[in-house]
Design a protein around this motif. Structure first.
Motif, PDB file in Angstrom:
ATOM      1  N   VAL A  43       0.857  -1.201   0.000  1.00 30.96           N
ATOM      2  CA  VAL A  43       0.000   0.000   0.000  1.00 30.96           C
ATOM      3  C   VAL A  43       0.894   1.253   0.000  1.00 30.96           C
ATOM      4  CG1 VAL A  43      -1.764   1.315   1.270  1.00 30.96           C
ATOM      5  CG2 VAL A  43      -1.887  -1.180   1.214  1.00 30.96           C
ATOM      6  N   GLY A  44       1.986   1.169   0.769  1.00 28.50           N
ATOM      7  CA  GLY A  44       2.934   2.282   0.804  1.00 28.50           C
ATOM      8  C   GLY A  44       3.511   2.565  -0.581  1.00 28.50           C
ATOM      9  N   PHE A  45       3.863   1.516  -1.275  1.00 25.94           N
ATOM     10  CA  PHE A  45       4.447   1.664  -2.617  1.00 25.94           C
ATOM     11  C   PHE A  45       3.468   2.371  -3.562  1.00 25.94           C
ATOM     12  CE2 PHE A  45       5.414  -0.038  -6.894  1.00 25.94           C
ATOM     13  CZ  PHE A  45       6.716   0.429  -7.001  1.00 25.94           C
ATOM     14  N   GLU A  46       2.227   1.959  -3.513  1.00 28.05           N
ATOM     15  CA  GLU A  46       1.193   2.595  -4.351  1.00 28.05           C
ATOM     16  C   GLU A  46       1.062   4.088  -3.999  1.00 28.05           C
ATOM     17  OE1 GLU A  46      -0.859   1.214  -6.891  1.00 28.05           O
ATOM     18  OE2 GLU A  46       0.858  -0.141  -6.740  1.00 28.05           O
ATOM     19  N   THR A  47       1.164   4.378  -2.713  1.00 32.26           N
ATOM     20  CA  THR A  47       1.059   5.764  -2.241  1.00 32.26           C
ATOM     21  C   THR A  47       2.211   6.605  -2.806  1.00 32.26           C
ATOM     22  OG1 THR A  47       0.084   4.913  -0.192  1.00 32.26           O
ATOM     23  CG2 THR A  47       0.907   7.176  -0.133  1.00 32.26           C
ATOM     24  N   TRP A  48       3.414   6.050  -2.720  1.00 36.08           N
ATOM     25  CA  TRP A  48       4.596   6.763  -3.242  1.00 36.08           C
ATOM     26  C   TRP A  48       4.477   6.971  -4.754  1.00 36.08           C
ATOM     27  CZ3 TRP A  48       7.795   2.849  -0.019  1.00 36.08           C
ATOM     28  CH2 TRP A  48       8.108   3.395   1.230  1.00 36.08           C
ATOM     29  N   LEU A  49       4.052   5.907  -5.438  1.00 38.50           N
ATOM     30  CA  LEU A  49       3.983   6.011  -6.908  1.00 38.50           C
ATOM     31  C   LEU A  49       2.916   7.004  -7.364  1.00 38.50           C
ATOM     32  CD1 LEU A  49       5.120   3.576  -9.316  1.00 38.50           C
ATOM     33  CD2 LEU A  49       6.235   4.211  -7.219  1.00 38.50           C
ATOM     34  N   GLY A  50       1.932   7.220  -6.511  1.00 41.26           N
ATOM     35  CA  GLY A  50       0.913   8.225  -6.829  1.00 41.26           C
ATOM     36  C   GLY A  50       1.418   9.646  -6.619  1.00 41.26           C
ATOM     37  N   GLY A  51       2.655   9.784  -6.113  1.00 41.21           N
ATOM     38  CA  GLY A  51       3.236  11.130  -5.992  1.00 41.21           C
ATOM     39  C   GLY A  51       3.360  11.633  -4.564  1.00 41.21           C
ATOM     40  N   PHE A  52       3.034  10.784  -3.582  1.00 42.27           N
ATOM     41  CA  PHE A  52       3.178  11.215  -2.183  1.00 42.27           C
ATOM     42  C   PHE A  52       4.635  11.061  -1.732  1.00 42.27           C
ATOM     43  CE2 PHE A  52      -1.129  11.363   0.183  1.00 42.27           C
ATOM     44  CZ  PHE A  52      -1.698  12.067  -0.864  1.00 42.27           C
ATOM     45  N   ASP A  53       5.001  11.896  -0.758  1.00 39.58           N
ATOM     46  CA  ASP A  53       6.365  11.871  -0.239  1.00 39.58           C
ATOM     47  C   ASP A  53       6.518  10.848   0.882  1.00 39.58           C
ATOM     48  OD1 ASP A  53       7.018  14.443  -1.661  1.00 39.58           O
ATOM     49  OD2 ASP A  53       5.435  15.154  -0.318  1.00 39.58           O
ATOM     50  N   LEU A  54       5.451  10.735   1.689  1.00 44.26           N
ATOM     51  CA  LEU A  54       5.575  10.005   2.952  1.00 44.26           C
ATOM     52  C   LEU A  54       4.482   8.953   3.132  1.00 44.26           C
ATOM     53  CD1 LEU A  54       6.045  13.258   5.067  1.00 44.26           C
ATOM     54  CD2 LEU A  54       7.860  11.627   4.508  1.00 44.26           C
ATOM     55  N   VAL A  55       4.895   7.812   3.666  1.00 45.54           N
ATOM     56  CA  VAL A  55       3.921   6.791   4.068  1.00 45.54           C
ATOM     57  C   VAL A  55       4.012   6.710   5.586  1.00 45.54           C
ATOM     58  CG1 VAL A  55       3.327   4.349   3.964  1.00 45.54           C
ATOM     59  CG2 VAL A  55       4.188   5.520   1.921  1.00 45.54           C
ATOM     60  N   LYS A  56       2.876   6.881   6.235  1.00 45.37           N
ATOM     61  CA  LYS A  56       2.919   6.987   7.703  1.00 45.37           C
ATOM     62  C   LYS A  56       2.294   5.769   8.370  1.00 45.37           C
ATOM     63  CE  LYS A  56       0.657   9.716  11.274  1.00 45.37           C
ATOM     64  NZ  LYS A  56      -0.199   8.578  11.594  1.00 45.37           N
ATOM     65  N   ASP A  57       2.931   5.301   9.442  1.00 44.82           N
ATOM     66  CA  ASP A  57       2.286   4.271  10.259  1.00 44.82           C
ATOM     67  C   ASP A  57       1.174   4.917  11.070  1.00 44.82           C
ATOM     68  OD1 ASP A  57       4.102   2.426   9.406  1.00 44.82           O
ATOM     69  OD2 ASP A  57       5.130   2.199  11.337  1.00 44.82           O
TER      70      ASP A  57
ATOM     71  N   ALA B 195      -4.816  12.055  -7.309  1.00 45.01           N
ATOM     72  CA  ALA B 195      -5.893  13.049  -7.177  1.00 45.01           C
ATOM     73  C   ALA B 195      -5.551  14.093  -6.112  1.00 45.01           C
ATOM     74  CB  ALA B 195      -7.207  12.346  -6.831  1.00 45.01           C
ATOM     75  N   ALA B 196      -5.014  13.625  -4.984  1.00 48.72           N
ATOM     76  CA  ALA B 196      -4.682  14.574  -3.908  1.00 48.72           C
ATOM     77  C   ALA B 196      -3.565  15.508  -4.357  1.00 48.72           C
ATOM     78  CB  ALA B 196      -4.271  13.818  -2.648  1.00 48.72           C
ATOM     79  N   ARG B 197      -2.607  14.957  -5.091  1.00 49.92           N
ATOM     80  CA  ARG B 197      -1.504  15.820  -5.562  1.00 49.92           C
ATOM     81  C   ARG B 197      -2.029  16.824  -6.602  1.00 49.92           C
ATOM     82  NH1 ARG B 197       4.725  14.338  -6.262  1.00 49.92           N
ATOM     83  NH2 ARG B 197       5.307  16.209  -7.401  1.00 49.92           N
ATOM     84  N   GLN B 198      -2.975  16.376  -7.400  1.00 46.13           N
ATOM     85  CA  GLN B 198      -3.599  17.319  -8.358  1.00 46.13           C
ATOM     86  C   GLN B 198      -4.322  18.442  -7.609  1.00 46.13           C
ATOM     87  OE1 GLN B 198      -5.958  14.442 -10.499  1.00 46.13           O
ATOM     88  NE2 GLN B 198      -4.320  13.979 -11.977  1.00 46.13           N
ATOM     89  N   ALA B 199      -4.976  18.061  -6.511  1.00 50.55           N
ATOM     90  CA  ALA B 199      -5.690  19.084  -5.720  1.00 50.55           C
ATOM     91  C   ALA B 199      -4.699  20.094  -5.149  1.00 50.55           C
ATOM     92  CB  ALA B 199      -6.480  18.415  -4.597  1.00 50.55           C
TER      93      ALA B 199
ATOM     94  N   HIS C 148      -8.072  16.476 -15.376  1.00 48.87           N
ATOM     95  CA  HIS C 148      -7.381  15.549 -14.468  1.00 48.87           C
ATOM     96  C   HIS C 148      -8.401  14.552 -13.937  1.00 48.87           C
ATOM     97  CE1 HIS C 148      -4.693  19.079 -14.614  1.00 48.87           C
ATOM     98  NE2 HIS C 148      -3.732  18.178 -14.485  1.00 48.87           N
ATOM     99  N   GLU C 149      -8.404  13.365 -14.565  1.00 50.66           N
ATOM    100  CA  GLU C 149      -9.521  12.457 -14.294  1.00 50.66           C
ATOM    101  C   GLU C 149      -9.531  11.887 -12.876  1.00 50.66           C
ATOM    102  OE1 GLU C 149      -9.833   8.835 -16.451  1.00 50.66           O
ATOM    103  OE2 GLU C 149      -7.671   8.623 -16.764  1.00 50.66           O
ATOM    104  N   GLU C 150      -8.332  11.669 -12.284  1.00 50.82           N
ATOM    105  CA  GLU C 150      -8.310  11.123 -10.919  1.00 50.82           C
ATOM    106  C   GLU C 150      -8.993  12.089  -9.952  1.00 50.82           C
ATOM    107  OE1 GLU C 150      -5.642  11.428 -12.832  1.00 50.82           O
ATOM    108  OE2 GLU C 150      -4.857   9.407 -13.188  1.00 50.82           O
ATOM    109  N   LEU C 151      -8.697  13.383 -10.146  1.00 46.48           N
ATOM    110  CA  LEU C 151      -9.331  14.392  -9.300  1.00 46.48           C
ATOM    111  C   LEU C 151     -10.846  14.407  -9.541  1.00 46.48           C
ATOM    112  CD1 LEU C 151      -9.070  16.715  -7.257  1.00 46.48           C
ATOM    113  CD2 LEU C 151      -8.569  18.256  -9.155  1.00 46.48           C
ATOM    114  N   ALA C 152     -11.229  14.303 -10.792  1.00 43.23           N
ATOM    115  CA  ALA C 152     -12.658  14.301 -11.124  1.00 43.23           C
ATOM    116  C   ALA C 152     -13.354  13.135 -10.418  1.00 43.23           C
ATOM    117  CB  ALA C 152     -12.833  14.206 -12.640  1.00 43.23           C
TER     118      ALA C 152
END
Ligand code: CAP
Ligand code: MG
Length: 431
Positions: free
Chosen positions: A166-180, A394-398, A415-419
């Protein structure tokens, strides 16, 4: 008849604090039959040198250690404490005084510690954040936008490998941090060492694939010696951050971990679980602003401060006020809440906005906090109709839309993910 009580000796409205005094602001409500002056004297007394009665013997020098309630305005009192009352660099000792027995006094119906001014002579014995806002931006190579992170959800229950995925997917979506999450440490379904091992592999892969810096806020909370071991494991695997549940660990452990992690060059992400047990009642306890101040003082690089729009309590004023405490070189005074604080060489820390956020709420969070913050969008990415990666996109687009001052609906046209996120949640404010 001999005097039994000496509380009045702790009140002097013509006193003016000197530059080394530590000044505390309290909200107080005297119990029935107790005057304001007496109540104020009792707070000053019990938090400094006093006891409930006059004493047979009092060395004259004792006078120099007495606190003085010097300004009583309605339900607010300011108390000045001489510097010598406080041990240098000892945060728990400070709390035992200004946030100790006084909360249980029968003479008070309610008591709330609002804020404390820490003089330079007291500040200088604390380290403050290792990196602070600018250091973290350099560390993560994120120049202007808010840092973005997410907690795999559900909070606990994933195996280490599911969690890392799940962390990997989060990073690949453009997030910097995966938090416990705050209650994930090293349970049998997801051991700390295994999680670190798998997360490290996927972090390296994510960094290779995206060309961006990726990190995680891995929770090392536990008994202090165990935390020291876990800090070493994070260091050996090249992590730049560690997460601590700072309230439940206590200031002593946080101070120890600031030393240990600081030597490794690891930043501290502070989760504030349990804060609401003492800051939610507006008439009693300790404000979140003061907790934030204390944590910046003893060295966290970022701490949760609320969203104003998400699922947890804490309005816009409080969120702004916490940011004022964490980010400014000179915290501005706010009537009835904050006293002016010059932070000297202590670095600024990031406020973290988290809890019930999704892409549709990002512009409002950024209107309140600006760009100098960490935004955690967790349920609000994993619940995206196309999954975690699309949710993070989507969050990064926002965030991008907000940085450019473009309305989300407008940005969503291309930006379809945001839509898709807007279609599911709109501007929903969760309860
Ligand atoms: C957020 C969170 C955080 C809260 C804590 C949670 O998840 O991980 O613990 O933000 O509150 O478990 O709720 P969601 P605060 O984004 O899915 O809500 O930040 O106010 O201290
Ligand atoms: Mg949580």
């Amino acid at each position: 008849m001999a005097r039994i009580e000496w509380y009045a000796d702790f009140v002097n409205t013509s006193y003016r604090p000197n530059k080394n005094d530590l000044v505390a602001l309290f909200y107080f409500e005297p119990a029935k039959g107790v005057s304001s002056k007496e109540a104020a004297g009792r707070i000053a007394s019990e938090s400094s040198t006093g006891t409930w009665t006059t004493l047979h013997k009092l060395p004259p020098r004792m006078k120099d250690l007495m606190a003085t309630a010097y300004e009583i305005k309605g339900n607010y009192v300011k108390i000045a404490y001489p510097l010598d009352l406080w041990e240098a660099g000892n945060a728990p000792q400070l709390l035992s005084g200004i946030a100790g027995n006084i909360f249980g006094m029968k003479a008070l119906k309610n008591l709330r510690l609002m804020d404390v001014v820490l003089p330079p002579s007291y500040l200088k014995n604390f380290k403050g954040p290792r990196h602070g806002i600018h250091g973290l931006r350099r560390l993560m190579k994120v120049k202007r936008r808010p840092m973005l992170g997410a907690v795999p959800k559900p909070k606990v229950g994933f195996s280490a490998s599911e969690h890392a995925q799940v962390g990997f997917e989060t990073w690949l979506g453009g997030f910097d941090l995966v938090k416990d999450d705050e209650n994930l440490t090293s349970q049998k379904f997801n051991r700390f060492s295994e999680r670190v091992r798998l997360m490290t592999k996927l972090r390296d892969k994510a960094e290779r694939e995206t060309g961006e810096r990726k990190d995680a806020l891995i929770n090392i909370t536990g008994e202090t010696r165990e935390m020291i071991k876990r800090a070493k494991v994070l260091h050996e695997h090249g992590w730049r951050y560690a997460m601590l549940d700072v309230v439940v660990c206590g200031t002593s452990a946080v101070q120890t971990m600031r030393e240990v992690l600081g030597d490794y060059g690891i930043a501290i992400h502070a989760h504030r679980a349990m804060h609401a047990s003492f800051d939610r009642n507006l008439k009693h306890g300790i404000t979140m602003q003061f907790l934030a101040k204390l944590m910046r003082l003893i060295g966290v690089d970022e701490i949760h401060g609320g969203t104003a729009v998400g699922k947890l309590v804490g309005g816009k004023h409080e969120v702004n006020s916490i940011a004022n405490v964490l980010r400014e070189k000179k915290t501005r005074a706010e009537a009835g809440t904050l006293l002016a604080q010059n932070w000297g060489s202590i670095k600024p820390a990031f406020p973290v906005s988290s809890g019930g956020l999704h892409p549709g709420l990002v512009p409002e969070v950024m209107r309140i906090l600006g760009k100098e913050c960490v935004i955690l969008v967790s349920g609000g990415i994993h619940g995206h109709p196309k999954g975690t990666r699309a949710g993070a996109i989507a969050a990064r687009q926002a965030v991008e839309a907000s940085m450019h001052g473009i309305a989300l609906e407008e940005y969503a046209k291309k930006h379809e993910e945001l839509a898709q996120a807007l279609k599911k949640w709109g501007r929903l404010k969760p309860k």
